[in-house]
Design a protein around this motif. Structure first.
Motif, short mmCIF file in Angstrom:
data_model
loop_
_atom_site.label_atom_id
_atom_site.label_comp_id
_atom_site.label_asym_id
_atom_site.label_seq_id
_atom_site.Cartn_x
_atom_site.Cartn_y
_atom_site.Cartn_z
N SER A 32 50.43 36.50 48.57
CA SER A 32 49.11 35.96 48.23
C SER A 32 48.89 34.61 48.89
CB SER A 32 48.96 35.84 46.71
OG SER A 32 49.00 37.12 46.11
N LEU A 33 49.99 33.88 49.17
CA LEU A 33 49.91 32.60 49.88
C LEU A 33 50.07 32.78 51.39
CD1 LEU A 33 52.07 30.21 47.65
CD2 LEU A 33 49.58 30.31 47.79
N THR A 34 50.99 33.65 51.80
CA THR A 34 51.34 33.74 53.22
C THR A 34 50.51 34.77 53.98
OG1 THR A 34 53.11 35.33 52.72
CG2 THR A 34 53.70 32.97 52.76
N ASP A 37 44.84 37.58 53.69
CA ASP A 37 43.90 38.58 54.21
C ASP A 37 44.41 39.99 53.96
OD1 ASP A 37 42.28 36.54 55.07
OD2 ASP A 37 42.93 36.64 57.16
N GLU A 38 45.72 40.18 54.09
CA GLU A 38 46.30 41.50 53.84
C GLU A 38 46.19 41.86 52.36
OE1 GLU A 38 47.02 43.46 56.09
OE2 GLU A 38 47.78 42.42 57.85
N VAL A 39 46.44 40.90 51.50
CA VAL A 39 46.31 41.13 50.06
C VAL A 39 44.87 41.46 49.70
CG1 VAL A 39 46.49 40.03 47.79
CG2 VAL A 39 48.31 39.72 49.49
N GLU A 40 43.94 40.72 50.26
CA GLU A 40 42.52 40.99 50.01
C GLU A 40 42.14 42.38 50.49
OE1 GLU A 40 38.15 39.26 51.38
OE2 GLU A 40 39.91 37.96 51.52
N ILE A 78 50.62 30.56 43.47
CA ILE A 78 50.67 31.99 43.79
C ILE A 78 49.68 32.78 42.94
CG2 ILE A 78 52.13 34.05 43.57
CD1 ILE A 78 54.46 32.32 44.60
N ASN A 79 49.62 32.50 41.65
CA ASN A 79 48.70 33.23 40.78
C ASN A 79 47.25 32.92 41.12
OD1 ASN A 79 50.09 34.87 38.48
ND2 ASN A 79 51.34 33.04 38.72
N GLU A 80 46.96 31.67 41.38
CA GLU A 80 45.59 31.31 41.73
C GLU A 80 45.16 32.00 43.02
OE1 GLU A 80 42.77 27.32 42.26
OE2 GLU A 80 44.87 27.13 41.66
N ALA A 81 46.05 32.01 44.01
CA ALA A 81 45.73 32.66 45.27
C ALA A 81 45.57 34.17 45.11
CB ALA A 81 46.82 32.36 46.30
N ALA A 82 46.39 34.77 44.26
CA ALA A 82 46.29 36.21 44.02
C ALA A 82 44.93 36.57 43.43
CB ALA A 82 47.42 36.66 43.09
N ALA A 83 44.50 35.79 42.44
CA ALA A 83 43.20 36.05 41.82
C ALA A 83 42.07 35.80 42.81
CB ALA A 83 43.03 35.18 40.58
N GLN A 84 42.20 34.78 43.62
CA GLN A 84 41.16 34.48 44.60
C GLN A 84 40.99 35.60 45.61
OE1 GLN A 84 42.64 30.74 46.06
NE2 GLN A 84 41.40 29.51 44.65
#
Length: 287
Positions: A32-34, A37-40, A78-84
């Motif tokens: 989610s940090l690294t 775009d792939e996670v999104e 990490i959690n904030e980025a995952a939600a974003q």
């Protein structure tokens, strides 16, 4: 999410990450940090398939799981980025139900206390809300004390809706129980008493067995909202790998029976793909 109509959730995330290049031994949640775009893109894939809601890449993003990778100081980020990432994919039209999995610690082993659980889940829940989640999906739970701590932390420190799902296995006696011995009725009762808005089951079973679990819950609570994230069948070992045998068509064929049993939100867990979600949504839209 209590809309009065059946909603479709998303499917598996872990296998999707490996298909995108996650290596064995890597921390999936750090992507989610690294690799935002792939996670999104994973979330977008499920939304394009017809999902009304998507989870987040945060299943193991709690202090204890991240500590294994030396990332315990990055829980919030990490959690904030995952939600974003999921929020960007979902926009304002779809729901983001942030994934909160178990810590891997056991009270009975003396690894942690209930206060430790509470603090751990509070940190995760607050960060997920900050990142834009609409709800928390506290999932794959087997221990009531851990689930209750997560629910309480979410209720007392966020304004998010709270979903709580447990994983059940069928015993030799034909009963469904969690690893810690809870029946569906016992698990749901404790989750509701702690303040869960939506309850249900995920993982461990394919659609057919989930039908039985939903019937048990619905018989005890006629009005509760029930979410089911079923595996694509029970895994079979093929050439050293677990393979999930249920095709999208097979899961779609069982969807009407799951709805009749009383499910309100249906999605997938291990082995499910956007094709499975598309088939489930197509079936529901024709009913």
């Amino acid at each position: 999410m209590k809309t009065g109509r059946v909603l479709v959730s998303d499917g598996a995330w872990g296998t999707f990450l490996y298909r995108k290049g996650l290596q064995a031994g890597e921390c999936p949640e750090e992507w989610s940090l690294t690799h935002p775009d792939e996670v999104e893109d994973i979330a977008r894939s499920y939304l394009r398939a017809g999902a009304d809601m998507v989870e987040t890449n945060s299943f193991g993003a709690n202090y204890y799981k991240l500590k294994h990778f030396g990332l315990q100081d990055k829980v919030g980020a990490i959690n904030e980025a995952a939600a974003q990432a999921s929020r960007r994919a979902a926009g304002e039209e779809k729901y983001v139900i942030a994934s909160v999995g178990p810590t891997g610690k056991l009270l009975l082993m003396g690894d942690v206390t209930e206060d430790d659980f509470y603090r751990c889940f509070r940190e995760q829940a607050v960060a997920l809300e900050r990142g834009g989640a609409d709800a928390l999906c506290i999932e794959t739970m087997s221990d009531a004390a851990e689930a209750v701590a997560a629910i309480r932390a979410a209720r007392e420190h966020t304004r998010l809706e709270v979903i709580a799902t447990f994983t059940f296995e069928k015993t030799a006696q034909g009963e469904f129980r969690t690893m810690m011995g809870l029946t569906p009725v016992e698990a749901v009762r404790q989750a509701l008493d702690a303040g869960a808005d939506i309850v249900g089951a995920n993982c461990g079973n394919g659609m057919e067995r989930m039908i039985e679990i939903v019937r048990e819950i619905r018989a005890a609570w006629p009005d509760v909202y029930i979410l089911i994230h079923a595996n694509a069948g029970l895994p079979v070992r093929v050439k050293g790998e677990d393979v999930f045998p249920e095709t999208p068509e097979m899961m779609a064929a069982l969807t009407p029976a799951l709805l009749e049993a009383g499910a309100n939100i249906i999605g997938g867990c291990c082995g499910t793909t956007p094709a499975h979600i598309a088939a489930i949504q197509s079936t529901i839209s024709r009913l």
